[in-house]
Design a protein around this motif. Structure first.
Motif, PDB file in Angstrom:
ATOM      1  N   TYR A 111      -8.189   1.456  -3.831  1.00  0.00           N
ATOM      2  CA  TYR A 111      -6.801   1.239  -3.430  1.00  0.00           C
ATOM      3  C   TYR A 111      -6.220   2.540  -2.876  1.00  0.00           C
ATOM      4  O   TYR A 111      -5.970   3.482  -3.622  1.00  0.00           O
ATOM      5  CB  TYR A 111      -5.990   0.737  -4.628  1.00  0.00           C
ATOM      6  CG  TYR A 111      -6.661  -0.449  -5.306  1.00  0.00           C
ATOM      7  CD1 TYR A 111      -6.460  -1.742  -4.843  1.00  0.00           C
ATOM      8  CD2 TYR A 111      -7.537  -0.251  -6.374  1.00  0.00           C
ATOM      9  CE1 TYR A 111      -7.103  -2.822  -5.436  1.00  0.00           C
ATOM     10  CE2 TYR A 111      -8.188  -1.323  -6.974  1.00  0.00           C
ATOM     11  CZ  TYR A 111      -7.961  -2.607  -6.496  1.00  0.00           C
ATOM     12  OH  TYR A 111      -8.604  -3.675  -7.074  1.00  0.00           O
TER      13      TYR A 111
ATOM     14  N   GLN B  42      -7.616   4.867  -7.274  1.00  0.00           N
ATOM     15  CA  GLN B  42      -6.308   4.649  -6.658  1.00  0.00           C
ATOM     16  C   GLN B  42      -5.806   5.981  -6.104  1.00  0.00           C
ATOM     17  O   GLN B  42      -5.633   6.940  -6.860  1.00  0.00           O
ATOM     18  CB  GLN B  42      -5.312   4.106  -7.674  1.00  0.00           C
ATOM     19  CG  GLN B  42      -5.703   2.762  -8.270  1.00  0.00           C
ATOM     20  CD  GLN B  42      -4.667   2.261  -9.249  1.00  0.00           C
ATOM     21  OE1 GLN B  42      -3.481   2.169  -8.953  1.00  0.00           O
ATOM     22  NE2 GLN B  42      -5.110   1.929 -10.451  1.00  0.00           N
TER      23      GLN B  42
ATOM     24  N   LYS C 256      -2.635   7.525  -4.108  1.00  0.00           N
ATOM     25  CA  LYS C 256      -1.277   7.073  -3.852  1.00  0.00           C
ATOM     26  C   LYS C 256      -0.424   8.140  -3.177  1.00  0.00           C
ATOM     27  O   LYS C 256      -0.737   9.334  -3.196  1.00  0.00           O
ATOM     28  CB  LYS C 256      -0.615   6.639  -5.168  1.00  0.00           C
ATOM     29  CG  LYS C 256      -1.288   5.450  -5.830  1.00  0.00           C
ATOM     30  CD  LYS C 256      -0.509   4.989  -7.058  1.00  0.00           C
ATOM     31  CE  LYS C 256      -1.086   3.728  -7.668  1.00  0.00           C
ATOM     32  NZ  LYS C 256      -0.268   3.244  -8.803  1.00  0.00           N
TER      33      LYS C 256
ATOM     34  N   CYS D 238       0.831  -1.216   0.000  1.00  0.00           N
ATOM     35  CA  CYS D 238       0.000   0.000   0.000  1.00  0.00           C
ATOM     36  C   CYS D 238       0.860   1.258   0.000  1.00  0.00           C
ATOM     37  O   CYS D 238       0.683   2.168   0.823  1.00  0.00           O
ATOM     38  CB  CYS D 238      -0.965  -0.014   1.178  1.00  0.00           C
ATOM     39  SG  CYS D 238      -2.207  -1.314   1.074  1.00  0.00           S
TER      40      CYS D 238
ATOM     41  N   THR E  49      -0.791  -7.119   1.277  1.00  0.00           N
ATOM     42  CA  THR E  49      -1.361  -5.903   0.686  1.00  0.00           C
ATOM     43  C   THR E  49      -2.873  -5.899   0.816  1.00  0.00           C
ATOM     44  O   THR E  49      -3.486  -4.865   1.122  1.00  0.00           O
ATOM     45  CB  THR E  49      -0.952  -5.789  -0.794  1.00  0.00           C
ATOM     46  OG1 THR E  49       0.484  -5.688  -0.870  1.00  0.00           O
ATOM     47  CG2 THR E  49      -1.568  -4.576  -1.444  1.00  0.00           C
ATOM     48  N   LYS E  50      -3.495  -7.049   0.600  1.00  0.00           N
ATOM     49  CA  LYS E  50      -4.958  -7.139   0.696  1.00  0.00           C
ATOM     50  C   LYS E  50      -5.415  -6.864   2.128  1.00  0.00           C
ATOM     51  O   LYS E  50      -6.409  -6.156   2.348  1.00  0.00           O
ATOM     52  CB  LYS E  50      -5.409  -8.534   0.253  1.00  0.00           C
ATOM     53  CG  LYS E  50      -6.820  -8.582  -0.294  1.00  0.00           C
ATOM     54  CD  LYS E  50      -6.915  -7.866  -1.623  1.00  0.00           C
ATOM     55  CE  LYS E  50      -8.310  -7.941  -2.204  1.00  0.00           C
ATOM     56  NZ  LYS E  50      -8.435  -7.127  -3.434  1.00  0.00           N
TER      57      LYS E  50
ATOM     58  N   GLN F 294      -4.865  -3.147   2.790  1.00  0.00           N
ATOM     59  CA  GLN F 294      -5.857  -2.381   2.043  1.00  0.00           C
ATOM     60  C   GLN F 294      -7.185  -2.351   2.796  1.00  0.00           C
ATOM     61  O   GLN F 294      -7.820  -1.295   2.937  1.00  0.00           O
ATOM     62  CB  GLN F 294      -6.047  -3.008   0.664  1.00  0.00           C
ATOM     63  CG  GLN F 294      -7.150  -2.388  -0.186  1.00  0.00           C
ATOM     64  CD  GLN F 294      -7.463  -3.238  -1.403  1.00  0.00           C
ATOM     65  OE1 GLN F 294      -6.586  -3.831  -2.009  1.00  0.00           O
ATOM     66  NE2 GLN F 294      -8.739  -3.320  -1.746  1.00  0.00           N
ATOM     67  N   LYS F 295      -7.602  -3.501   3.294  1.00  0.00           N
ATOM     68  CA  LYS F 295      -8.858  -3.597   4.047  1.00  0.00           C
ATOM     69  C   LYS F 295      -8.777  -2.753   5.317  1.00  0.00           C
ATOM     70  O   LYS F 295      -9.718  -2.021   5.665  1.00  0.00           O
ATOM     71  CB  LYS F 295      -9.146  -5.054   4.391  1.00  0.00           C
ATOM     72  CG  LYS F 295     -10.461  -5.313   5.109  1.00  0.00           C
ATOM     73  CD  LYS F 295     -10.691  -6.812   5.240  1.00  0.00           C
ATOM     74  CE  LYS F 295     -12.054  -7.121   5.863  1.00  0.00           C
ATOM     75  NZ  LYS F 295     -12.108  -6.788   7.289  1.00  0.00           N
TER      76      LYS F 295
ATOM     77  N   ASN G 165      -8.913   1.069   4.337  1.00  0.00           N
ATOM     78  CA  ASN G 165     -10.234   1.494   3.877  1.00  0.00           C
ATOM     79  C   ASN G 165     -11.234   1.554   5.025  1.00  0.00           C
ATOM     80  O   ASN G 165     -12.042   2.493   5.117  1.00  0.00           O
ATOM     81  CB  ASN G 165     -10.738   0.560   2.780  1.00  0.00           C
ATOM     82  CG  ASN G 165      -9.972   0.717   1.478  1.00  0.00           C
ATOM     83  OD1 ASN G 165      -9.100   1.571   1.359  1.00  0.00           O
ATOM     84  ND2 ASN G 165     -10.284  -0.108   0.497  1.00  0.00           N
TER      85      ASN G 165
ATOM     86  N   ASP H  72      -3.252   4.273  -0.439  1.00  0.00           N
ATOM     87  CA  ASP H  72      -1.956   4.078   0.214  1.00  0.00           C
ATOM     88  C   ASP H  72      -2.009   4.487   1.683  1.00  0.00           C
ATOM     89  O   ASP H  72      -2.875   5.251   2.122  1.00  0.00           O
ATOM     90  CB  ASP H  72      -0.872   4.882  -0.510  1.00  0.00           C
ATOM     91  CG  ASP H  72      -0.370   4.181  -1.761  1.00  0.00           C
ATOM     92  OD1 ASP H  72      -0.801   3.047  -2.033  1.00  0.00           O
ATOM     93  OD2 ASP H  72       0.458   4.778  -2.484  1.00  0.00           O
TER      94      ASP H  72
END
Length: 469
Positions: free
Chosen positions: A262, A280, A282, A29, A237-238, A241-242, A245, A264
């Protein structure tokens, strides 16, 4: 309070990643794994953080900067050997030392804090961070006695069938009494198949000396995930990410489709902003309140102020001020500065340009190396011609000006306040305030020109057929 120290192990190359990039520098991320670890430690009241570097030492230092001290492990001879490199920095200090690997990006400051507190409260010589999992295969098992005290830590290959059934595993994170750690490190040996000095051997030696060993069991096994290959990197990463978010949603951000959004780790988003699917965000992007970020937009290292709408566009290293909007299918290249209430329409590219309040750049336009004032209308298909093949040149456009469609503005150029540029013009000279600049070739009409070409005959046949219907 007892002094707290931390050692991050970041010397390994990570051959299973099959990469030219050193393992701990692979990103989760938008942030290097080792940076995630350091960032969480920085949230704690840690007196001194030391990172052990080896492979890619300069790159690691470049990533982390002066946020940590460094010790070099010139030869990678095991985790115990790596920690020994910290002795000149920490060896004579009273306190407790946490040891964590730089390829474990999911640990949180809260977990580190609880581990420190548990260790201090129980007066342990060493405390192991543990977790429970339904599939403990491959992990060292934490074996406790009837009183719940740690009896031993046994590796998978050495476990008996009964021990292998134990679901509590060693995460590889420890807190030690600092002086006892370095005293015991001198007692470990490399009499093993790999010929390396292992940090877990310290636990066994301390136990043989009747020192108290503790184990703090954390709630979330996922935090302990170490990343050794690209498959594990994607899983980490998954999870991250969760986590990211969900935190934004708890803070008042609407994310329509979290599974396909997605964001960061260092991105900031204000309340009541809406994030549509496929977005995304970032780098160190900052987004204000009451914004709408449309589907499949990508925003990198930008500042987006309150009330901005971004519709399916690509933005990088730029600023959009309050209540401005862009898109669809437009591009802000670095150093674009979009003023309040500015409208950037579809298929517009802006680069290194400042656009003043209430100006409109509707569609199919390139604005590069320019300063535009307020209340300007830029017509469709306008090109700011900023490059002569050798150098870039600047264009200034004054307040309340009107740039007609299809204009070519050849820099360097000054267009004054309240000036007009006629549609279809190529402007190479300055336009004074309140003047109109026209730069067109004279129109000449050739009578009967159409009838000389075969297309005319074909058209006549079609017209005749239609008239005979």
């Amino acid at each position: 309070m007892t002094s707290r120290f931390a050692i991050i192990l970041a010397a390994g190359q990570g051959t299973r990643m099959k990469s030219k990039l050193y393992k701990v520098l692979h990103q989760v991320c938008g942030k290097a794994m080792v940076d995630h670890v350091l960032s969480q430690l920085e949230k704690e009241d840690v007196d001194q953080i030391l990172t052990i570097v080896g492979h890619g030492a300069e790159k690691v230092k470049e990533t982390l900067g002066n946020r940590t001290e460094y010790a070099l492990q010139a030869e990678q001879l095991g985790t115990g050997h790596a920690v020994m490199q910290a002795e000149d920095f920490l060896g004579d200090k009273d306190g407790m030392t946490l040891v964590v690997c730089g390829d474990t990006p999911l640990f949180t400051a809260k977990t580190f804090d609880k581990l420190f507190e548990y260790h201090e409260k129980n007066h342990d010589a060493a405390t192991v961070l543990t977790a429970k999992t339904d599939n403990p295969f491959g992990y060292g098992r934490v074996i406790r006695n009837f009183d719940g005290e740690v009896e031993k830590i046994v590796e998978q290959k050495d476990a008996t069938p009964e021990e292998a059934k134990v679901s509590e595993i060693n995460t590889g994170v420890y807190v030690f009494d600092n002086k006892k750690l370095f005293e015991t490190l001198h007692q470990i040996n490399n009499d093993n198949a790999q010929g390396e000095y292992y940090l877990p051997d310290v636990i066994g030696i301390l136990q043989s000396q009747n020192e108290k060993i503790g184990a703090y069991q954390m709630n979330d096994f996922n935090e302990s995930m170490g990343v050794n290959d690209r498959v594990a990197l994607s899983k980490a990463t998954k999870i991250m990410q969760k986590r990211i978010n969900e935190q934004h949603m708890r803070n008042g951000v609407t994310i329509i489709d979290p599974e396909n959004t997605y964001i960061d780790a260092d991105v900031q988003i204000g309340a009541d902003t809406i994030i549509e699917p496929g977005v995304q965000l970032k780098g160190k992007t900052v987004i204000g309140e009451d914004c709408t970020i449309g589907a499949h937009s990508q925003i990198i290292d930008c500042v987006i102020e309150d009330g901005v709408t971004v519709t399916t566009s690509y933005l990088e290293q730029s600023t959009m001020h309050k209540n401005s909007n862009i898109g669809p299918y437009s591009h802000l290249r670095p150093l674009a500065d979009i003023g309040e209430n500015v409208h950037i329409g579809n298929f517009v590219e802006v680069k290194k340009a400042q656009i003043g309040k209430d100006t409109k750049v509707g569609h199919l336009t390139y604005v590069g190396d320019a300063t535009l004032g307020k209340e300007i209308n830029v017509g469709c298909g306008t090109i700011f011609i900023n490059y002569d093949g050798m150098n870039k040149h600047h264009t200034n456009v004054g307040d309340f000006s009107f740039i007609g469609s299809g204009a070519n503005l050849v820099a360097p150029l000054e267009i004054g306040d309240h000036a007009y540029v006629a549609a279809g013009s190529t402007i190479t000279n300055d336009v004074p305030p309140h003047a109109m600049g026209i730069g067109r070739g004279r129109q000449v009409n050739k009578e009967g020109y159409y009838d000389k070409y075969p297309v005319a005959e074909a058209a006549k046949k079609i017209e005749k057929a239609e008239n005979n219907k």
